[in-house]
Design a protein around this motif. Structure first.
Motif, PDB file in Angstrom:
ATOM      1  N   ARG A  47       0.845  -1.201   0.000  1.00  0.00           N
ATOM      2  CA  ARG A  47       0.000   0.000   0.000  1.00  0.00           C
ATOM      3  C   ARG A  47       0.877   1.247   0.000  1.00  0.00           C
ATOM      4  O   ARG A  47       2.032   1.227   0.449  1.00  0.00           O
ATOM      5  CB  ARG A  47      -0.907   0.011   1.233  1.00  0.00           C
ATOM      6  CG  ARG A  47      -1.918  -1.105   1.287  1.00  0.00           C
ATOM      7  CD  ARG A  47      -3.144  -0.823   0.469  1.00  0.00           C
ATOM      8  NE  ARG A  47      -3.885   0.312   1.012  1.00  0.00           N
ATOM      9  CZ  ARG A  47      -4.757   0.210   2.027  1.00  0.00           C
ATOM     10  NH1 ARG A  47      -4.973  -0.974   2.603  1.00  0.00           N
ATOM     11  NH2 ARG A  47      -5.398   1.272   2.459  1.00  0.00           N
ATOM     12  N   THR A  48       0.322   2.345  -0.474  1.00  0.00           N
ATOM     13  CA  THR A  48       1.003   3.629  -0.508  1.00  0.00           C
ATOM     14  C   THR A  48       0.088   4.667   0.111  1.00  0.00           C
ATOM     15  O   THR A  48      -1.091   4.748  -0.232  1.00  0.00           O
ATOM     16  CB  THR A  48       1.342   4.030  -1.957  1.00  0.00           C
ATOM     17  OG1 THR A  48       2.089   2.978  -2.580  1.00  0.00           O
ATOM     18  CG2 THR A  48       2.168   5.305  -1.990  1.00  0.00           C
ATOM     19  N   VAL A  49       0.614   5.438   1.043  1.00  0.00           N
ATOM     20  CA  VAL A  49      -0.172   6.502   1.668  1.00  0.00           C
ATOM     21  C   VAL A  49       0.414   7.850   1.267  1.00  0.00           C
ATOM     22  O   VAL A  49       1.609   7.960   0.985  1.00  0.00           O
ATOM     23  CB  VAL A  49      -0.202   6.369   3.209  1.00  0.00           C
ATOM     24  CG1 VAL A  49      -0.864   5.081   3.629  1.00  0.00           C
ATOM     25  CG2 VAL A  49       1.213   6.458   3.778  1.00  0.00           C
ATOM     26  N   THR A  50      -0.420   8.866   1.239  1.00  0.00           N
ATOM     27  CA  THR A  50       0.018  10.196   0.824  1.00  0.00           C
ATOM     28  C   THR A  50      -0.370  11.219   1.882  1.00  0.00           C
ATOM     29  O   THR A  50      -1.519  11.257   2.331  1.00  0.00           O
ATOM     30  CB  THR A  50      -0.603  10.576  -0.531  1.00  0.00           C
ATOM     31  OG1 THR A  50      -0.209   9.618  -1.519  1.00  0.00           O
ATOM     32  CG2 THR A  50      -0.133  11.956  -0.972  1.00  0.00           C
ATOM     33  N   TYR A  51       0.618  12.033   2.298  1.00  0.00           N
ATOM     34  CA  TYR A  51       0.383  13.137   3.223  1.00  0.00           C
ATOM     35  C   TYR A  51       0.811  14.428   2.517  1.00  0.00           C
ATOM     36  O   TYR A  51       1.993  14.587   2.167  1.00  0.00           O
ATOM     37  CB  TYR A  51       1.213  13.008   4.503  1.00  0.00           C
ATOM     38  CG  TYR A  51       1.320  11.648   5.118  1.00  0.00           C
ATOM     39  CD1 TYR A  51       0.339  11.150   5.966  1.00  0.00           C
ATOM     40  CD2 TYR A  51       2.435  10.845   4.895  1.00  0.00           C
ATOM     41  CE1 TYR A  51       0.460   9.911   6.566  1.00  0.00           C
ATOM     42  CE2 TYR A  51       2.563   9.600   5.483  1.00  0.00           C
ATOM     43  CZ  TYR A  51       1.575   9.143   6.312  1.00  0.00           C
ATOM     44  OH  TYR A  51       1.702   7.909   6.900  1.00  0.00           O
ATOM     45  N   ASP A  52      -0.126  15.333   2.288  1.00  0.00           N
ATOM     46  CA  ASP A  52       0.191  16.650   1.713  1.00  0.00           C
ATOM     47  C   ASP A  52       1.067  16.537   0.464  1.00  0.00           C
ATOM     48  O   ASP A  52       2.021  17.317   0.279  1.00  0.00           O
ATOM     49  CB  ASP A  52       0.885  17.534   2.755  1.00  0.00           C
ATOM     50  CG  ASP A  52      -0.005  17.814   3.958  1.00  0.00           C
ATOM     51  OD1 ASP A  52      -1.246  17.831   3.788  1.00  0.00           O
ATOM     52  OD2 ASP A  52       0.524  17.995   5.067  1.00  0.00           O
ATOM     53  N   GLY A  53       0.772  15.561  -0.374  1.00  0.00           N
ATOM     54  CA  GLY A  53       1.509  15.407  -1.623  1.00  0.00           C
ATOM     55  C   GLY A  53       2.714  14.507  -1.545  1.00  0.00           C
ATOM     56  O   GLY A  53       3.298  14.147  -2.584  1.00  0.00           O
ATOM     57  N   PHE A  54       3.129  14.093  -0.350  1.00  0.00           N
ATOM     58  CA  PHE A  54       4.262  13.172  -0.176  1.00  0.00           C
ATOM     59  C   PHE A  54       3.724  11.745  -0.070  1.00  0.00           C
ATOM     60  O   PHE A  54       2.887  11.459   0.793  1.00  0.00           O
ATOM     61  CB  PHE A  54       5.047  13.507   1.089  1.00  0.00           C
ATOM     62  CG  PHE A  54       5.782  14.810   1.039  1.00  0.00           C
ATOM     63  CD1 PHE A  54       7.088  14.872   0.573  1.00  0.00           C
ATOM     64  CD2 PHE A  54       5.172  15.991   1.465  1.00  0.00           C
ATOM     65  CE1 PHE A  54       7.779  16.072   0.538  1.00  0.00           C
ATOM     66  CE2 PHE A  54       5.839  17.202   1.425  1.00  0.00           C
ATOM     67  CZ  PHE A  54       7.153  17.239   0.952  1.00  0.00           C
ATOM     68  N   SER A  55       4.203  10.843  -0.917  1.00  0.00           N
ATOM     69  CA  SER A  55       3.728   9.454  -0.922  1.00  0.00           C
ATOM     70  C   SER A  55       4.787   8.531  -0.353  1.00  0.00           C
ATOM     71  O   SER A  55       5.979   8.660  -0.660  1.00  0.00           O
ATOM     72  CB  SER A  55       3.366   9.024  -2.349  1.00  0.00           C
ATOM     73  OG  SER A  55       2.275   9.782  -2.842  1.00  0.00           O
ATOM     74  N   PHE A  56       4.325   7.576   0.464  1.00  0.00           N
ATOM     75  CA  PHE A  56       5.219   6.614   1.100  1.00  0.00           C
ATOM     76  C   PHE A  56       4.592   5.224   1.023  1.00  0.00           C
ATOM     77  O   PHE A  56       3.411   5.046   1.346  1.00  0.00           O
ATOM     78  CB  PHE A  56       5.451   6.964   2.575  1.00  0.00           C
ATOM     79  CG  PHE A  56       6.086   8.300   2.800  1.00  0.00           C
ATOM     80  CD1 PHE A  56       7.470   8.430   2.849  1.00  0.00           C
ATOM     81  CD2 PHE A  56       5.308   9.442   2.966  1.00  0.00           C
ATOM     82  CE1 PHE A  56       8.060   9.663   3.063  1.00  0.00           C
ATOM     83  CE2 PHE A  56       5.884  10.684   3.175  1.00  0.00           C
ATOM     84  CZ  PHE A  56       7.266  10.799   3.221  1.00  0.00           C
ATOM     85  N   ASP A  57       5.387   4.253   0.624  1.00  0.00           N
ATOM     86  CA  ASP A  57       4.937   2.862   0.682  1.00  0.00           C
ATOM     87  C   ASP A  57       4.955   2.378   2.124  1.00  0.00           C
ATOM     88  O   ASP A  57       5.591   2.978   2.987  1.00  0.00           O
ATOM     89  CB  ASP A  57       5.846   1.965  -0.164  1.00  0.00           C
ATOM     90  CG  ASP A  57       5.777   2.296  -1.643  1.00  0.00           C
ATOM     91  OD1 ASP A  57       4.759   2.858  -2.076  1.00  0.00           O
ATOM     92  OD2 ASP A  57       6.754   1.999  -2.352  1.00  0.00           O
ATOM     93  N   HIS A  58       4.274   1.250   2.356  1.00  0.00           N
ATOM     94  CA  HIS A  58       4.321   0.619   3.678  1.00  0.00           C
ATOM     95  C   HIS A  58       5.678  -0.057   3.838  1.00  0.00           C
ATOM     96  O   HIS A  58       5.824  -1.263   3.668  1.00  0.00           O
ATOM     97  CB  HIS A  58       3.183  -0.385   3.832  1.00  0.00           C
ATOM     98  CG  HIS A  58       1.878   0.261   4.176  1.00  0.00           C
ATOM     99  ND1 HIS A  58       1.010  -0.229   5.124  1.00  0.00           N
ATOM    100  CD2 HIS A  58       1.297   1.388   3.719  1.00  0.00           C
ATOM    101  CE1 HIS A  58      -0.043   0.563   5.222  1.00  0.00           C
ATOM    102  NE2 HIS A  58       0.110   1.544   4.375  1.00  0.00           N
ATOM    103  N   ALA A  59       6.705   0.761   4.119  1.00  0.00           N
ATOM    104  CA  ALA A  59       8.119   0.396   4.150  1.00  0.00           C
ATOM    105  C   ALA A  59       8.605   0.137   2.727  1.00  0.00           C
ATOM    106  O   ALA A  59       7.846   0.211   1.765  1.00  0.00           O
ATOM    107  CB  ALA A  59       8.388  -0.791   5.064  1.00  0.00           C
ATOM    108  N   SER A  60       9.885  -0.159   2.597  1.00  0.00           N
ATOM    109  CA  SER A  60      10.524  -0.228   1.277  1.00  0.00           C
ATOM    110  C   SER A  60      10.000  -1.393   0.458  1.00  0.00           C
ATOM    111  O   SER A  60       9.958  -2.533   0.933  1.00  0.00           O
ATOM    112  CB  SER A  60      12.043  -0.365   1.439  1.00  0.00           C
ATOM    113  OG  SER A  60      12.568   0.773   2.079  1.00  0.00           O
ATOM    114  N   GLY A 211       1.994   6.244  -8.738  1.00  0.00           N
ATOM    115  CA  GLY A 211       1.111   5.507  -7.843  1.00  0.00           C
ATOM    116  C   GLY A 211       1.795   4.748  -6.733  1.00  0.00           C
ATOM    117  O   GLY A 211       1.124   4.121  -5.909  1.00  0.00           O
ATOM    118  N   GLY A 212       3.151   4.785  -6.673  1.00  0.00           N
ATOM    119  CA  GLY A 212       3.850   4.024  -5.655  1.00  0.00           C
ATOM    120  C   GLY A 212       3.635   2.531  -5.844  1.00  0.00           C
ATOM    121  O   GLY A 212       3.105   2.074  -6.861  1.00  0.00           O
ATOM    122  N   ILE A 213       4.018   1.750  -4.854  1.00  0.00           N
ATOM    123  CA  ILE A 213       3.896   0.297  -4.990  1.00  0.00           C
ATOM    124  C   ILE A 213       2.437  -0.131  -5.033  1.00  0.00           C
ATOM    125  O   ILE A 213       2.101  -1.210  -5.535  1.00  0.00           O
ATOM    126  CB  ILE A 213       4.655  -0.427  -3.852  1.00  0.00           C
ATOM    127  CG1 ILE A 213       5.051  -1.845  -4.295  1.00  0.00           C
ATOM    128  CG2 ILE A 213       3.840  -0.468  -2.578  1.00  0.00           C
ATOM    129  CD1 ILE A 213       6.001  -1.874  -5.473  1.00  0.00           C
TER     130      ILE A 213
END
Length: 451
Positions: A47-60, A211-213
């Protein structure tokens, strides 16, 4: 009594494995199935979450595979036009020096005394020490394989940090090609010159451009009708005799075949009071750790040392984190224009608890300690710093722990569930350290086993 629905196959969990099982059932024309997912969306850990335009996967997360079918499915069908092949740029930070990964063949630039200790230890391990019998545990395997120097300076401390476990209580039968075992000639060359050779199955990898992972599990949805899913459907019980699944909202679903991607201990608990004590004990014996990911969004893109790096390993206790990744270096669309991001990973277990209230501040301080940030940059932007976003993400379970009873416990639990006609697949359904391509293939295997 709630209305009872009946499906030929019920899939528990809409992570990559459950989605793959559904995809392959659909592909073969078997449409009498249902996917139950407790969350409001699909993807599981991918999954990928986005905060204020910054996207992060659920760890690498990165994608690579040596399997032709998985490669074709991921790159040509699911992510067609949304992948970019990349050459791995990963490093190790030890003795105040960045060296290329893997550490054992890239000693160039380290202090001469460290290089000598690493090389002499490897020679001793290969030629001088007479080992009797197989190594009794993971720590012994490291010493026998890499020698005292590489073991002390990287392998032992890093593995203690990433697993958050006693390495003498871990087996090493999970390693396969995950930990490159070099020859002495390559180690010598790697001490005399920078990065002459790349090792490991992920030396080239793919990552979605957009879209990230999470782009990968979402790609499955193009091939699986929405009516095959029940989202926000939390399973609270399973009657394996009547072959019924009970949901928290009172609904019941009857099945002919049950494919479960749930963690094995969770699945056993759902099976009720009829589970024999020996199975309950085996399930309780299954170990895992937790990964806490601190996600940081920053103003500016000026990292003096990490401009092109994908991730860095930190074995020394001078930092709270064991790995640092740079999502914007995987895809520029993971960050807003003119910004950058950092994701640090911290492992936690019953043997290594963490103070979660101080994770963000400690991570920022340690990023400055190793030179990735300057001390004055670690403050929030309102205080004149660079930090726009700072959030903590929890992955539980995260890594499977291959303790010395792992094989016996997993076999006991899975044999029992197999006798109930419950097919367990995926990283947590098999309780194995599976990469994403293997998880997808595991879902395919589950579908084929009922076809």
């Amino acid at each position: 009594m709630a209305e009872l629905c009946h499906y030929s196959a019920v899939i528990l969990g809409a992570g990559l494995c459950g989605l793959s099982a559904a995809y392959h059932l659909e592909e073969k024309g078997k449409t009498d199935y249902l996917v139950l997912e407790r969350d409001h969306d699909v993807g599981g850990l991918a999954r990928t979450v986005t905060y204020d335009g910054f996207s992060f996967d659920h760890a690498s997360h990165i994608l690579f595979s040596g399997d032709p079918y998985a490669t074709d499915l991921i790159c040509n069908k699911l992510l067609n036009g949304n992948t970019r092949k990349q050459i791995r740029q990963s490093y190790c930070y030890t003795a105040g020096v960045y060296t290329e990964y893997p550490y054992q063949v890239n000693n160039y630039g380290l202090p001469p005394a460290v290089i000598a200790e690493n090389i002499m230890g490897l020679i001793e391990a290969r030629y001088e020490l007479g080992w009797g019998g197989p190594p009794p545990h993971f720590e012994a395997w490291i010493y026998r394989t890499f020698g005292r120097g590489i073991a002390k300076n990287f392998m032992i401390p890093y593995n203690r940090r990433v697993w958050a476990w006693d390495l003498q209580d871990m087996n090493y039968d999970w390693i396969a090609d995950r930990v490159p075992v070099p020859n002495i000639n390559d180690v010598l060359l790697g001490a005399l010159q920078p990065g002459h050779k790349r090792y490991g199955p992920n030396q080239e990898f793919w990552y979605p451009e957009e879209g990230g992972i999470e782009a990968l599990p979402r790609a499955f949805l193009r091939y699986i009708p929405s009516e095959r899913f029940w989202l926000d459907a939390r399973v609270v019980g399973i009657d394996s005799v009547r072959r019924e699944v009970f949901l928290a909202d009172g609904r019941r679903v009857r099945y002919n075949y049950l494919i479960s991607t749930l963690p094995l201990p969770v699945l056993i608990n759902l099976c009720g009071n009829d589970v024999p004590p020996s199975i309950l004990n085996a399930a309780k014996g299954l170990k895992c750790n937790v990964v806490l990911a601190v996600n940081i969004g920053l103003v500016g893109t000026d990292f003096s040392t990490t401009e092109m790096m994908h991730w860095i390993y930190f074995p020394e206790e001078t930092t709270i984190f064991h790995r640092v990744g740079f999502p914007g270096n995987l895809s520029s669309r993971m960050v807003p224009s003119g910004c950058s991001s950092i994701q640090v990973e911290i492992s936690e277990s019953v043997h290594c608890p963490r103070n979660r209230e101080t994770l963000i501040q400690k991570s920022l301080e340690d990023l400055a300690r190793v030179g990735i940030l300057k001390k004055q940059e670690t403050r929030l932007t309102s205080d004149g710093g660079r930090v726009l976003v700072a959030e903590v993400m929890t992955l539980n379970p995260a890594y499977i722990i291959y303790d010395l009873q792992h094989r016996e416990n997993t076999r006991t639990v899975r044999d029992y569930l197999g006798g109930l006609n419950i097919i367990t697949r995926g990283r947590f359904g098999e309780w194995e350290y599976l990469n994403m391509d293997h998880v997808i293939l595991s879902g395919k295997d589950a579908a084929e086993s009922i076809l």
